[in-house]
Design an enzyme around this catalytic site. Sequence first.
Site, PDB file in Angstrom:
ATOM      1  N   GLY A   1       0.829  -1.205   0.000  1.00  0.00           N
ATOM      2  CA  GLY A   1       0.000   0.000   0.000  1.00  0.00           C
ATOM      3  C   GLY A   1       0.855   1.243   0.000  1.00  0.00           C
ATOM      4  O   GLY A   1       2.048   1.178  -0.271  1.00  0.00           O
ATOM      5  N   ASN A   2       0.259   2.361   0.303  1.00  0.00           N
ATOM      6  CA  ASN A   2       1.018   3.607   0.384  1.00  0.00           C
ATOM      7  C   ASN A   2       0.415   4.503   1.459  1.00  0.00           C
ATOM      8  O   ASN A   2      -0.618   4.174   2.038  1.00  0.00           O
ATOM      9  CB  ASN A   2       1.067   4.304  -0.981  1.00  0.00           C
ATOM     10  CG  ASN A   2      -0.315   4.648  -1.477  1.00  0.00           C
ATOM     11  OD1 ASN A   2      -1.002   5.479  -0.914  1.00  0.00           O
ATOM     12  ND2 ASN A   2      -0.749   3.962  -2.541  1.00  0.00           N
ATOM     13  N   ALA A   3       1.076   5.631   1.689  1.00  0.00           N
ATOM     14  CA  ALA A   3       0.725   6.461   2.855  1.00  0.00           C
ATOM     15  C   ALA A   3      -0.401   7.463   2.591  1.00  0.00           C
ATOM     16  O   ALA A   3      -0.679   8.305   3.433  1.00  0.00           O
ATOM     17  CB  ALA A   3       1.978   7.196   3.321  1.00  0.00           C
TER      18      ALA A   3
END
Length: 418
Positions: free
Chosen positions: A220-222
């Site tokens: 995923g990412n932030a």
Amino acid sequence: MTDHTPASSARRIVLGVAGGIAAYKACELLRRLTEAGHEVTVVPTAAALQFVGETTWAALSGRPVRTEVFADAEQVSHVRLGQQADLVVVAPATADLLARAATGRADDLLTNVLLTARNTVLMAPAMHTEMWQHPATVANVATLRERGVVVLDPAAGRLTGADSGPGRLPEAADIAAVAESLLAEPDHAVRAAAGDLRGRRITISAGGTREALDPVRFLGNASSGRMGVALARAAALRGAQVRLVTAHLEVAVPSGVAEVVPVSSTADLAAAMRTAQSDSDILVMAAAVADFTPGAANQTKIKKSGDEGLSMELVQTTDVLRTLVTERTRDDQLIIGFAAETPTAEHSLRELGHAKLARKGCDLLVLNDVSGGGVFGAPDNELLLIDAQGEDGPWTGPKEALAHRVWDRVVALADKAH
Ligand code: CTP
């Protein structure tokens, strides 16, 4: 003498409360506005006090509460309150209050405040669907908007009793967010009141996609989705019909959004955006998209094997933005991309932005510097807008206010495209 000057970022707000059952929700709004540091004076109508009493308003605001013009006449509050307010918010605004405001009545303190207000007035109506849709209310709302009052569309949903439909007061968090954006950029109130995006169908992707590695793990990412959500809220405020494609948001969907399409992976997002392309005037790719995926996720949980590490082959995902651009069939459809860049000594933010605009082929690129990861989840941001005409910005400030900067530029591009 008490000094009533609020701290520099804090502002003077009058919270008008009209007599509807949703008055209790204004307590939550009041709490949010005071917790943000603003000095809030509550001006309820006499009918509002039937729902929530003076003591509650006084205790929550820490300030005296008046309803009538003749109380404390020596302080001339009916003129002073309106003149000094940086923002007047009326929530809920009932059909009766809208009618009195539209005809310029001054028969209680709140209507006097509305007539003397020098700055932005924001109204959040709440009433039964029949009352909201009655031609008299429709005409009153149109009159108020023409005069520069920002009137939110009520949310749809369960009303008092068993009926449901448009008429609910938007959530306190939504009203507070709109209030903050209008305080930060009062000019946008003019555009919002004029509804410069009215009639436009806009699809916005927000949040961060996730690529499943196995049933419990993902890449995923932030991204929190805040910027995309701020764009959705601002577009709805300016009259657009907004569809929000949500990839794992950390923030709530604003109540003005007409349709929500939840997605998880880049492939889901690509499918949702391609479907949306056929009926959207404007497409905005604000989502942070995973560029790589394991392709086929493991159906069972990946196990450790001895002391060995794990290596996994990742394949590139579809470039959703690029696909939207290449598959566009309407010349007047606008496609907006975002770019998160980490500038280096060799390549400045601007250079990276121009290169990406050329690579993606979209109409406008909203560029931000993500060095250090500080922008993720933060309420503030710095944006540079780049299109074929040149650059606009950099603009710094709350994402809620920056969202309006983006729409200002999009409106200018849309006017050109027609
Ligand atoms: N984007 C997309 N599909 C992808 C990757 C990105 O649609 N597979 C979109 C993003 O939503 C954003 C724009 O493309 O609007 C730029 O995203 P960004 O992550 O900055 O760029 P990338 O295309 O991933 O390029 P790179 O990482 O190589 O800079």
